[in-house]
Write a protein that holds these residues in place. Structure first.
Motif, PDB file in Angstrom:
ATOM      1  N   GLN A  56       5.309  -9.435   1.278  1.00 16.79           N
ATOM      2  CA  GLN A  56       6.591  -9.465   1.996  1.00 16.79           C
ATOM      3  C   GLN A  56       6.485  -8.861   3.391  1.00 16.79           C
ATOM      4  N   LEU A  57       5.748  -7.741   3.503  1.00 17.00           N
ATOM      5  CA  LEU A  57       5.680  -7.058   4.802  1.00 17.00           C
ATOM      6  C   LEU A  57       4.436  -7.456   5.594  1.00 17.00           C
ATOM      7  N   GLY A  58       3.506  -8.142   4.928  1.00 14.98           N
ATOM      8  CA  GLY A  58       2.308  -8.586   5.623  1.00 14.98           C
ATOM      9  C   GLY A  58       1.374  -7.459   6.048  1.00 14.98           C
ATOM     10  N   VAL A  59       1.405  -6.348   5.332  1.00 14.49           N
ATOM     11  CA  VAL A  59       0.520  -5.231   5.678  1.00 14.49           C
ATOM     12  C   VAL A  59      -0.767  -5.289   4.841  1.00 14.49           C
ATOM     13  N   HIS A  60      -1.731  -4.448   5.190  1.00 17.36           N
ATOM     14  CA  HIS A  60      -2.955  -4.340   4.403  1.00 17.36           C
ATOM     15  C   HIS A  60      -2.597  -3.777   3.027  1.00 17.36           C
ATOM     16  N   PRO A  61      -3.222  -4.314   1.956  1.00 20.21           N
ATOM     17  CA  PRO A  61      -2.848  -3.830   0.615  1.00 20.21           C
ATOM     18  C   PRO A  61      -2.921  -2.306   0.478  1.00 20.21           C
ATOM     19  N   TYR A  62      -3.896  -1.686   1.128  1.00 23.73           N
ATOM     20  CA  TYR A  62      -4.028  -0.233   0.990  1.00 23.73           C
ATOM     21  C   TYR A  62      -2.841   0.524   1.575  1.00 23.73           C
ATOM     22  N   ALA A  63      -2.133  -0.104   2.525  1.00 25.23           N
ATOM     23  CA  ALA A  63      -0.969   0.561   3.115  1.00 25.23           C
ATOM     24  C   ALA A  63       0.136   0.743   2.088  1.00 25.23           C
ATOM     25  N   SER A  64       0.146  -0.098   1.055  1.00 20.55           N
ATOM     26  CA  SER A  64       1.223  -0.007   0.078  1.00 20.55           C
ATOM     27  C   SER A  64       1.100   1.227  -0.805  1.00 20.55           C
ATOM     28  N   VAL A  65      -0.001   1.976  -0.650  1.00 22.11           N
ATOM     29  CA  VAL A  65      -0.145   3.227  -1.393  1.00 22.11           C
ATOM     30  C   VAL A  65       1.033   4.150  -1.090  1.00 22.11           C
ATOM     31  N   LEU A  66       1.561   4.048   0.132  1.00 24.49           N
ATOM     32  CA  LEU A  66       2.669   4.904   0.553  1.00 24.49           C
ATOM     33  C   LEU A  66       3.919   4.665  -0.274  1.00 24.49           C
ATOM     34  N   LEU A  67       4.048   3.459  -0.817  1.00 26.63           N
ATOM     35  CA  LEU A  67       5.201   3.181  -1.662  1.00 26.63           C
ATOM     36  C   LEU A  67       4.827   3.271  -3.149  1.00 26.63           C
ATOM     37  N   ALA A  68       3.633   2.770  -3.478  1.00 28.84           N
ATOM     38  CA  ALA A  68       3.248   2.679  -4.891  1.00 28.84           C
ATOM     39  C   ALA A  68       3.149   4.067  -5.531  1.00 28.84           C
ATOM     40  N   VAL A  69       2.570   5.031  -4.822  1.00 28.23           N
ATOM     41  CA  VAL A  69       2.376   6.357  -5.416  1.00 28.23           C
ATOM     42  C   VAL A  69       3.708   7.072  -5.677  1.00 28.23           C
ATOM     43  N   PRO A  70       4.604   7.181  -4.680  1.00 29.18           N
ATOM     44  CA  PRO A  70       5.893   7.813  -4.993  1.00 29.18           C
ATOM     45  C   PRO A  70       6.670   7.061  -6.078  1.00 29.18           C
ATOM     46  N   TYR A 117       1.645  -6.061  -4.662  1.00 34.55           N
ATOM     47  CA  TYR A 117       1.757  -7.493  -4.362  1.00 34.55           C
ATOM     48  C   TYR A 117       2.980  -7.770  -3.484  1.00 34.55           C
ATOM     49  N   LEU A 118       4.123  -7.190  -3.873  1.00 36.25           N
ATOM     50  CA  LEU A 118       5.355  -7.446  -3.121  1.00 36.25           C
ATOM     51  C   LEU A 118       5.272  -6.870  -1.711  1.00 36.25           C
ATOM     52  N   VAL A 119       4.814  -5.618  -1.616  1.00 37.57           N
ATOM     53  CA  VAL A 119       4.733  -4.974  -0.295  1.00 37.57           C
ATOM     54  C   VAL A 119       3.799  -5.780   0.610  1.00 37.57           C
ATOM     55  N   THR A 120       2.633  -6.162   0.067  1.00 36.60           N
ATOM     56  CA  THR A 120       1.633  -6.848   0.885  1.00 36.60           C
ATOM     57  C   THR A 120       2.116  -8.223   1.331  1.00 36.60           C
ATOM     58  N   THR A 125      -3.056   0.347  -6.321  1.00 37.97           N
ATOM     59  CA  THR A 125      -3.262  -0.060  -4.931  1.00 37.97           C
ATOM     60  C   THR A 125      -4.674  -0.589  -4.707  1.00 37.97           C
ATOM     61  N   LEU A 126      -5.643   0.097  -5.333  1.00 38.22           N
ATOM     62  CA  LEU A 126      -7.035  -0.288  -5.115  1.00 38.22           C
ATOM     63  C   LEU A 126      -7.445  -1.488  -5.964  1.00 38.22           C
ATOM     64  N   VAL A 127      -6.809  -1.638  -7.132  1.00 37.99           N
ATOM     65  CA  VAL A 127      -7.200  -2.705  -8.059  1.00 37.99           C
ATOM     66  C   VAL A 127      -6.556  -4.044  -7.669  1.00 37.99           C
ATOM     67  N   ALA A 128      -5.312  -3.988  -7.172  1.00 36.75           N
ATOM     68  CA  ALA A 128      -4.554  -5.224  -6.912  1.00 36.75           C
ATOM     69  C   ALA A 128      -5.285  -6.232  -6.018  1.00 36.75           C
ATOM     70  N   PRO A 129      -5.983  -5.802  -4.940  1.00 31.00           N
ATOM     71  CA  PRO A 129      -6.656  -6.823  -4.129  1.00 31.00           C
ATOM     72  C   PRO A 129      -7.818  -7.512  -4.868  1.00 31.00           C
ATOM     73  N   LEU A 130      -8.306  -6.895  -5.947  1.00 26.85           N
ATOM     74  CA  LEU A 130      -9.452  -7.473  -6.654  1.00 26.85           C
ATOM     75  C   LEU A 130      -9.047  -8.284  -7.879  1.00 26.85           C
ATOM     76  N   TYR A 131      -7.928  -7.907  -8.511  1.00 25.12           N
ATOM     77  CA  TYR A 131      -7.484  -8.624  -9.709  1.00 25.12           C
ATOM     78  C   TYR A 131      -6.058  -9.106  -9.498  1.00 25.12           C
ATOM     79  N   PRO A 132      -5.778 -10.396  -9.764  1.00 26.49           N
ATOM     80  CA  PRO A 132      -4.406 -10.848  -9.630  1.00 26.49           C
ATOM     81  C   PRO A 132      -3.512 -10.158 -10.671  1.00 26.49           C
ATOM     82  N   ALA A 133      -2.287  -9.837 -10.273  1.00 20.83           N
ATOM     83  CA  ALA A 133      -1.363  -9.192 -11.204  1.00 20.83           C
ATOM     84  C   ALA A 133      -0.754 -10.236 -12.133  1.00 20.83           C
TER      85      ALA A 133
END
Lengths: 294, 407
Positions: A56-70, A51-54, A205-213
């Motif tokens: 704040q940075l305005g990127v596609h939610p799937y791009a946040s996988v790069l931060l969420a996984v590590p 949520y924060l990455v998407t 990463t995959l669930v967040a766009p479908l369900y609000p946190a």
């Protein structure tokens, strides 16, 4: 007939979602034999990261996988290193309660930081409906379904074809013998916990766009995840995947034909039957990684 | 007045009222204490505090008008973080602080627990915001409730269908196929129970009813069921996640009922609208406490309330809770002002005599206590999401906009 097809599609999509969330849990559960009650809260943390990455940075939610996984990998590894490992010689109950404590702490931390309101990750077109004829599912659901298959295959290859993977399996099978073979068991546990949590990062990463946190979103998923893991056979990754699909289908059909208030009766009824007739789970006997260890 | 003298006076008041219990202390005090018992911390803190602000603003206004019976009102806060602490704090307010009445509580379970303490001590307990029926159904003599309840919510929803929704659709109410879905805790179940009851009395045709756990992650089977039954009007009573889930899944599965009516909860909250998007929330109806987009002629003082609120707290009100607490507290404080003292029975007598018609409080509804000391004139309002805002559309005299349903 159309209704049956639509319910089947809904059930499979739901199964993919449950599988996605459960693989990390079965990995941790099967190998370190720690019942991680904070699993749902790992998912919640991951969803807030997305949520924060998407937003704040305005990127596609799937791009946040790069931060969420590590981030989740580190979180899982630290949980093992700082919490579980220190309780290594304590009773199992103590370890369980430590993870319960972690879960409560994380929920309230989220309440403090984000408040009780929902945090909505933009869906970026992932809530777009696709389908054949009258049967439709969301693109985001399809992505989850196929990603869960990929994740299962990748984890399977990792565990069977690589050295760390073999070390993980050896440790799961017999801790003492693995140590005698020169495997650093505590490092393997840290790695496994991290890996399991990293899978949750993918799921988030995959669930967040479908369900609000929200701070309690993890509790919505975690009970079913435990059912899936036990039903699939502790530590069996393919078992968890198949169990997740079964639960998803039962959930969807029971929800329509029995009613939403009774669908859990069907889900948990089947779970009880599996426990009675196959106590080690559907795939427990063949692929359980933890059946040899003392 | 010197500090030690006033301290002495409090002690004296505490002593006499403890001994005389209800005989009326009679002496002219300069300050009278009332308890403000709300969850100020913990999970319910946000709306608990919001509710308390309504009471604070009412007291401030009363004090600036000269107080009650010539005395300034002092609020003593009690933090009802859970049921046990609600009891403990109620005891402290009564025994140690010597309050003459307690106002609260927002949470129904805290109210039920704390009001029993007040009842035993014969201290009037004024509930301004808890909605469960059980709060007033326990034959307590000193408990009064000013706000509308779960029953009133169902009443408003059914009245709105009969008087506004059906005419707008050009249909007879009995032709509409109604579906009721609700989360399965006491909130959703009790509202649904009254919806069924009133719908039957009004001759409405309820064709589907479905409960579900609030923690559900998939409502597609409910959407399929409503679709199969050709439900025209969906009534949902829900928290936030399940409201979002239903509205989204209904939209995605191309289910387009003629009207969706929520029962407060998630349907009154801005984040729900943000999550599902303006195009989906637009036209959705909702019944809840009076909110701010209401006709000021029906709710005199609502504009001033918002201004005072902004001046004191430096933000707009976060929900309708503060307004409803304010309106209830104003009615009660004015009544206590007319009482012949602060003894529990003098206060009760004055409160029993309250007779404020509809359309004369800041929340719109009137105040007159009936059976079980429940305010018989308390009403929920019907609202609709229009252009991203929740505006009052029902009843007509409270409306700021017309109820619109597109085909």
């Amino acid at each position: 007939m159309e209704i049956v097809l639509q319910i089947t599609a809904n059930g499979l999509m739901l199964g993919g979602l449950y599988a996605m969330i459960s693989v990390g849990l079965t990995l941790i559960f099967g190998i370190t034999r720690v019942i991680n009650f904070a699993h749902g809260e790992f998912l919640m943390v991951g969803m807030y990261i997305v949520y924060l990455v998407t937003t704040q940075l305005g990127v596609h939610p799937y791009a946040s996988v790069l931060l969420a996984v590590p981030a989740l990998f580190v979180m899982g590894a630290l949980t093992q290193k700082l919490v579980i490992e220190r309780l290594r010689n304590s009773d199992e109950h103590v370890q369980i309660f430590a993870t319960v404590g972690l879960s409560i702490a994380l929920i309230n931390l989220a309440l403090l930081i984000f408040g009780a309101d929902i945090a909505n990750t933009p869906s970026s077109g992932l809530r777009h409906s696709v389908g054949v004829g009258t049967v439709g599912v969301l693109t985001g659901q399809l992505v989850i379904f196929f990603s869960s298959i990929v994740l299962v295959v990748v984890l399977h290859l990792l565990l069977t074809r690589t050295r760390p993977g073999r070390a993980i399996r050896a440790t799961a099978q017999n801790r003492a013998a693995a140590r005698l073979m020169g495997i650093n068991v505590s490092r393997v546990y840290v790695l496994t916990f991290g890996l399991g949590a990293a899978c949750v990062g993918v799921a988030a990463t995959l669930v967040a766009p479908l369900y609000p946190a929200s701070p309690t979103i993890g509790t919505y998923f975690v009970l079913i995840a435990f059912v899936v893991v036990v039903m699939g056979g502790l530590g069996s990754i393919t078992g968890a995947f198949i169990a997740a699909l079964v639960i998803g289908l039962v959930d969807a059909f029971a929800g329509y034909y029995l009613g939403s208030d009774l669908k859990e009766v069907a889900v948990f009824g089947i779970f009880l039957l599996v426990l009675i007739f196959r106590p080690s789970g559907l795939f427990g006997a063949r692929r359980n990684l933890s059946h040899v260890s003392p | 007045m010197s500090k030690s003298r006033s301290m002495f006076r409090y002690a004296a008041i505490g002593l006499t009222s403890a001994l005389a219990l209800g005989a009326g202390a009679g002496a002219a005090h300069a300050e009278v204490k009332f308890g403000a018992l709300y969850p100020f911390s913990g999970q319910l803190a946000l709306l608990g505090e919001e509710s308390a602000r309504g009471l604070e603003l009412a007291v401030e206004q009363i004090n600036s008008e000269g107080g009650v019976q010539g005395e300034q009102v002092k609020l003593v806060q009690g933090d009802a973080v859970d049921n046990n602490q609600a009891i403990g704090e109620a005891r402290r307010l009564i025994a140690r602080e010597g309050v003459k009445a307690i106002f609260g509580t927002y949470s129904s379970s805290r109210s039920i627990a704390a009001s029993q303490v007040a009842e035993l001590s014969r201290i009037p307990y004024f509930e301004l915001g808890a909605v469960a029926e059980k709060v007033t159904s326990r034959d307590l003599g000193y408990l009064y409730r000013t706000n509308p309840t779960a029953k009133d919510m169902a009443r408003t929803i059914v009245d709105m269908i009969v008087e506004s929704v059906a005419p707008e659709l050009g249909m007879d109410p009995s032709e509409l196929r109604i579906g009721i879905i609700h989360e399965d805790s006491s909130y959703g179940s009790s509202v649904a129970e009254f919806e069924n009851k009133y719908a039957e009395e009004a001759g409405l045709n309820v064709v589907a009813e479905q409960a579900y756990p609030a923690s559900t992650v998939d409502m597609s089977s409910i959407v399929l069921l409503l679709k199969e039954e050709n439900v025209d009007v969906v009534l949902q009573t829900s928290y936030q996640n399940d409201s979002v889930l239903f509205l989204r899944q209904a939209d995605e599965e191309n289910y387009d009922p003629k009207a969706i009516i929520g029962g407060g909860g998630g349907y009154s909250m801005e984040p729900t609208a943000e999550a599902v998007g303006e195009d989906v929330i637009d036209g959705v109806l909702d019944a809840d406490f009076t909110q701010y987009n209401v006709n000021p002629e029906f709710a005199p003082g609502v504009k001033e309330f918002v201004e005072d609120y902004k001046a004191k707290y430096d933000s707009a009100p976060r929900s309708g809770h503060s307004l409803n607490n304010y309106a209830g507290a104003m009615a009660l404080l004015h009544a206590i002002d007319d009482a012949d003292g602060f003894g529990p029975d003098e206060i009760r007598e004055a409160v029993d005599a309250i007779d404020i018609p509809m359309g004369e409080t800041a929340a719109g509804y009137g105040v007159k206590f009936g059976e079980n000391n429940q305010n018989t004139r308390a009403k929920m309002m019907g609202m609709q999401w229009q252009d991203g805002e929740l505006v009052t559309v029902f009843p007509e005299e409270a409306a700021v906009s017309e109820l619109k349903l597109q085909d």
